[in-house]
Design a protein around this motif. Structure first.
Motif, PDB file in Angstrom:
ATOM      1  N   TYR A 265       0.918  -1.280  -0.141  1.00  0.00           N
ATOM      2  CA  TYR A 265      -0.104  -0.033   0.131  1.00  0.00           C
ATOM      3  C   TYR A 265       1.095   1.312   0.003  1.00  0.00           C
ATOM      4  CZ  TYR A 265      -3.704   3.000   1.861  1.00  0.00           C
ATOM      5  OH  TYR A 265      -4.966   4.048   2.034  1.00  0.00           O
ATOM      6  N   PHE A 266       1.896   1.493   0.965  1.00  0.00           N
ATOM      7  CA  PHE A 266       2.843   2.501   1.252  1.00  0.00           C
ATOM      8  C   PHE A 266       3.595   2.690  -0.345  1.00  0.00           C
ATOM      9  CE2 PHE A 266       6.857   4.344   2.243  1.00  0.00           C
ATOM     10  CZ  PHE A 266       6.634   5.518   2.635  1.00  0.00           C
ATOM     11  N   MET A 267       4.098   1.670  -0.804  1.00  0.00           N
ATOM     12  CA  MET A 267       4.834   1.779  -1.935  1.00  0.00           C
ATOM     13  C   MET A 267       4.276   2.215  -3.306  1.00  0.00           C
ATOM     14  SD  MET A 267       8.115   0.964  -1.034  1.00  0.00           S
ATOM     15  CE  MET A 267       9.038  -0.024  -2.383  1.00  0.00           C
ATOM     16  N   GLY A 268       2.963   1.487  -3.129  1.00  0.00           N
ATOM     17  CA  GLY A 268       2.214   2.131  -4.411  1.00  0.00           C
ATOM     18  C   GLY A 268       1.405   3.406  -4.280  1.00  0.00           C
ATOM     19  N   CYS A 269       0.431   3.230  -3.480  1.00  0.00           N
ATOM     20  CA  CYS A 269      -0.428   4.687  -3.420  1.00  0.00           C
ATOM     21  C   CYS A 269       0.273   5.509  -2.545  1.00  0.00           C
ATOM     22  CB  CYS A 269      -1.843   4.398  -2.881  1.00  0.00           C
ATOM     23  SG  CYS A 269      -2.327   3.740  -1.455  1.00  0.00           S
ATOM     24  N   GLY A 270       1.108   5.138  -1.378  1.00  0.00           N
ATOM     25  CA  GLY A 270       1.752   6.111  -0.595  1.00  0.00           C
ATOM     26  C   GLY A 270       2.724   7.175  -1.113  1.00  0.00           C
ATOM     27  N   ILE A 271       3.923   6.487  -1.725  1.00  0.00           N
ATOM     28  CA  ILE A 271       4.930   7.359  -2.263  1.00  0.00           C
ATOM     29  C   ILE A 271       4.772   7.723  -3.635  1.00  0.00           C
ATOM     30  CG2 ILE A 271       6.229   6.736  -0.319  1.00  0.00           C
ATOM     31  CD1 ILE A 271       7.999   4.793  -2.246  1.00  0.00           C
ATOM     32  N   GLY A 272       4.036   6.875  -4.297  1.00  0.00           N
ATOM     33  CA  GLY A 272       3.996   7.161  -5.917  1.00  0.00           C
ATOM     34  C   GLY A 272       5.032   6.529  -6.847  1.00  0.00           C
ATOM     35  N   SER A 273       5.100   6.241  -7.792  1.00  0.00           N
ATOM     36  CA  SER A 273       5.940   5.419  -8.589  1.00  0.00           C
ATOM     37  C   SER A 273       7.227   6.245  -8.948  1.00  0.00           C
ATOM     38  CB  SER A 273       5.229   5.377 -10.105  1.00  0.00           C
ATOM     39  OG  SER A 273       4.055   4.545 -10.020  1.00  0.00           O
ATOM     40  N   GLY A 274       7.200   7.730  -9.200  1.00  0.00           N
ATOM     41  CA  GLY A 274       8.451   8.329  -9.306  1.00  0.00           C
ATOM     42  C   GLY A 274       9.426   7.927  -8.290  1.00  0.00           C
ATOM     43  N   LEU A 275       9.113   8.028  -6.998  1.00  0.00           N
ATOM     44  CA  LEU A 275       9.876   7.484  -5.840  1.00  0.00           C
ATOM     45  C   LEU A 275      10.235   6.077  -6.013  1.00  0.00           C
ATOM     46  CD1 LEU A 275      12.034   8.742  -3.639  1.00  0.00           C
ATOM     47  CD2 LEU A 275       9.869   8.389  -2.117  1.00  0.00           C
ATOM     48  N   ALA A 339      -4.763   5.905  -6.536  1.00  0.00           N
ATOM     49  CA  ALA A 339      -5.169   4.818  -7.219  1.00  0.00           C
ATOM     50  C   ALA A 339      -4.226   4.726  -8.461  1.00  0.00           C
ATOM     51  CB  ALA A 339      -6.632   5.168  -8.174  1.00  0.00           C
ATOM     52  N   ARG A 340      -3.653   6.043  -8.882  1.00  0.00           N
ATOM     53  CA  ARG A 340      -2.642   6.003  -9.984  1.00  0.00           C
ATOM     54  C   ARG A 340      -1.329   5.237  -9.438  1.00  0.00           C
ATOM     55  NH1 ARG A 340      -2.632  10.860 -10.739  1.00  0.00           N
ATOM     56  NH2 ARG A 340      -4.118  10.811 -12.602  1.00  0.00           N
ATOM     57  N   GLY A 341      -0.888   5.354  -8.346  1.00  0.00           N
ATOM     58  CA  GLY A 341       0.175   4.896  -7.800  1.00  0.00           C
ATOM     59  C   GLY A 341       0.234   3.352  -7.526  1.00  0.00           C
ATOM     60  N   ALA A 342      -1.094   3.015  -7.029  1.00  0.00           N
ATOM     61  CA  ALA A 342      -1.335   1.482  -6.714  1.00  0.00           C
ATOM     62  C   ALA A 342      -1.459   0.825  -7.828  1.00  0.00           C
ATOM     63  CB  ALA A 342      -2.516   1.588  -5.628  1.00  0.00           C
ATOM     64  N   CYS A 343      -2.135   1.259  -8.770  1.00  0.00           N
ATOM     65  CA  CYS A 343      -2.497   0.698 -10.241  1.00  0.00           C
ATOM     66  C   CYS A 343      -1.373   0.473 -10.973  1.00  0.00           C
ATOM     67  CB  CYS A 343      -3.651   1.042 -11.005  1.00  0.00           C
ATOM     68  SG  CYS A 343      -5.129   1.163 -10.208  1.00  0.00           S
ATOM     69  N   GLU A 344      -0.249   1.525 -10.943  1.00  0.00           N
ATOM     70  CA  GLU A 344       1.044   1.367 -11.639  1.00  0.00           C
ATOM     71  C   GLU A 344       1.812   0.156 -10.845  1.00  0.00           C
ATOM     72  OE1 GLU A 344       1.442   5.894 -13.150  1.00  0.00           O
ATOM     73  OE2 GLU A 344       2.576   5.397 -11.411  1.00  0.00           O
ATOM     74  N   LEU A 345       1.643   0.062  -9.879  1.00  0.00           N
ATOM     75  CA  LEU A 345       2.628  -1.114  -9.031  1.00  0.00           C
ATOM     76  C   LEU A 345       1.973  -2.382  -9.476  1.00  0.00           C
ATOM     77  CD1 LEU A 345       3.713  -0.943  -5.293  1.00  0.00           C
ATOM     78  CD2 LEU A 345       3.369  -3.099  -6.461  1.00  0.00           C
ATOM     79  N   ALA A 346       0.625  -2.299  -9.191  1.00  0.00           N
ATOM     80  CA  ALA A 346      -0.079  -3.567  -9.581  1.00  0.00           C
ATOM     81  C   ALA A 346       0.163  -3.969 -10.898  1.00  0.00           C
ATOM     82  CB  ALA A 346      -1.712  -3.455  -9.165  1.00  0.00           C
ATOM     83  N   LEU A 347       0.114  -3.151 -11.966  1.00  0.00           N
ATOM     84  CA  LEU A 347       0.240  -3.297 -13.276  1.00  0.00           C
ATOM     85  C   LEU A 347       1.833  -3.980 -13.549  1.00  0.00           C
ATOM     86  CD1 LEU A 347      -1.131  -3.259 -16.120  1.00  0.00           C
ATOM     87  CD2 LEU A 347      -0.190  -0.811 -16.433  1.00  0.00           C
ATOM     88  N   GLU A 348       2.691  -3.380 -12.902  1.00  0.00           N
ATOM     89  CA  GLU A 348       4.240  -3.596 -13.340  1.00  0.00           C
ATOM     90  C   GLU A 348       4.578  -4.859 -12.671  1.00  0.00           C
ATOM     91  OE1 GLU A 348       6.530  -0.328 -11.699  1.00  0.00           O
ATOM     92  OE2 GLU A 348       5.461   1.193 -13.035  1.00  0.00           O
ATOM     93  N   HIS A 349       3.803  -5.345 -11.637  1.00  0.00           N
ATOM     94  CA  HIS A 349       4.274  -6.568 -10.911  1.00  0.00           C
ATOM     95  C   HIS A 349       3.205  -7.468 -10.921  1.00  0.00           C
ATOM     96  CE1 HIS A 349       7.857  -5.238  -8.749  1.00  0.00           C
ATOM     97  NE2 HIS A 349       7.051  -4.126  -8.668  1.00  0.00           N
ATOM     98  N   ASN A 350       1.937  -7.326 -11.953  1.00  0.00           N
ATOM     99  CA  ASN A 350       1.188  -8.361 -12.151  1.00  0.00           C
ATOM    100  C   ASN A 350       0.365  -9.019 -10.845  1.00  0.00           C
ATOM    101  OD1 ASN A 350      -0.672 -10.328 -13.399  1.00  0.00           O
ATOM    102  ND2 ASN A 350       0.705 -11.873 -13.613  1.00  0.00           N
TER     103      ASN A 350
END
Length: 362
Positions: A265-275, A339-350
């Motif tokens: 949760y933190f790594m996705g929607c918390g800090i965002g993909s840029g970091l 949602a953007r950060g969490a979905c990007e992590l979820a997409l990249e890591h299936n």
């Protein structure tokens, strides 16, 4: 009707004095003046800071305290009561805060009415500090501090008896309501944000809705106490004018589950993909090292599936919360960011593939 204040304007010197005297910090001093101002950006609770003036010097007496109350918005208040959010936060300070060395505010009072709608928390004021901001992001040092705090929580409570407390058990009625309302929440989310969220990311939200039963039915192999909303808006940095690096607040969504749920949760929607992207491996290694140092050995390879699945907590939280709390401009920006950060992590890591594999083998 509650026999304690449930709004900032109901708090007076008499009530504050009694609570602080019970906490042993007044040393006979009397409060002669109280001033308050609203602070924080909570969606389901209202927070205020109270500045206090005493009739004599009192070295232990706080110059100010913070207090948290039910939301003044009826929709947010009812949502919080329906899912026992206020009950969970009050009981965290009563039953769990003393078990962990994660930095949280000291509570001077934690009161809850039988109706589950009325509560008050009175705790130490950790200012001056920098309130974490979901929309502004954070630096890598702050992300590291957050993961160290997560390990302090998860390691100390792993398989702890407190996890079987009545107030932490799943309410069948609330669980059924959550399942029933989730498709409606996704429909509202899609209608509101389809033009703002990349189609590939909205597809993650749609697919999680389609396999929501898998998400709600998952069971962790081992359990820890979870913050449940482990992101920047619920963190204070440089507390007490920089004397300490970080503290965690807002425990309304506390839960029992796999510790990697907080981390994904933190790594996705918390800090965002840029970091996250350039530092992901190192941050996960740091969490594993901290857990290992605290007696719970783990490696990045061992946690990756739990981490992938944990990222979906950010998706489901953004979708559901956006539909059933009061709508604001900042709230819209917040939920989109989550949602953007969490979905990007979820997409990249299936992440959805990991969830399906896990449940097929359950």
């Amino acid at each position: 009707m509650a026999d304690f204040p449930t709004r900032p304007d109901e708090v007076d010197a008499v009530w504050l004095e009694a609570r602080l005297a019970d906490a042993g910090v007044l040393d006979g001093a009397r409060i002669v003046k109280v001033e308050w101002q609203s602070i924080g950006t909570g969606q389901v609770g209202d927070t205020a800071r109270f500045s206090l003036t005493y009739d004599r010097p009192a070295p232990l007496a706080p110059a100010s305290v913070a207090a948290k109350f039910p939301s003044s918005d009826p929709t947010s208040r009812q949502t919080a009561a329906s899912f026992s959010l206020y009950k969970r936060e009050v009981n965290f300070y009563r039953d769990v805060a003393g078990l962990i060395d994660m930095r949280v505010p000291r509570a001077y009072a934690a009161l809850l009415d039988d109706n589950g709608c009325d509560f008050v928390l009175l705790f130490e004021d950790l200012g001056p500090c920098e309130a974490g901001n979901q929309l502004s992001g954070c630096g890598i040092d702050q992300a590291r501090d957050a993961l160290r705090q997560a390990a302090a929580l998860h390691a100390a409570t792993l398989d702890h008896p407190v996890l079987d407390s009545e107030w932490l058990q799943t309410d069948p009625q609330a669980s059924a309501m959550l399942r029933a309302l989730y498709p409606q929440a996704q429909a509202i989310f899609r209608e509101r944000y389809a033009d703002a969220l990349d189609p590939a990311l909205m597809a993650i939200c749609d697919e999680l809705d389609e396999c929501a039963d898998l998400w709600f039915d998952r069971k962790p192999a081992r359990r820890s106490f979870l913050h449940g909303d482990f992101r920047l808006d619920n963190m204070l940095f440089g507390i007490r004018d920089g004397q300490e690096p970080i503290a965690l607040v807002d425990w309304q969504t506390a839960a029992v589950g796999c510790g990697l749920t907080d981390i994904g949760y933190f790594m996705g929607c918390g800090i965002g993909s840029g970091l996250r992207r350039p530092h992901e491996a190192a941050l996960l290694d740091l969490y594993c090292a901290e857990m290992t140092r605290r007696g719970v050995a783990m490696t990045r390879d061992e946690i990756m599936d739990d981490y992938r699945i944990g990222a979906l907590h950010g998706v489901s939280t953004a979708v559901f919360s956006s539909a059933f709390v009061v709508r604001t401009e900042r709230g819209d920006a917040n939920f989109l960011s989550m949602a953007r950060g969490a979905c990007e992590l979820a997409l990249e890591h299936n992440s959805l593939g990991a969830l399906k594999r896990r449940m097929e083998n359950a």
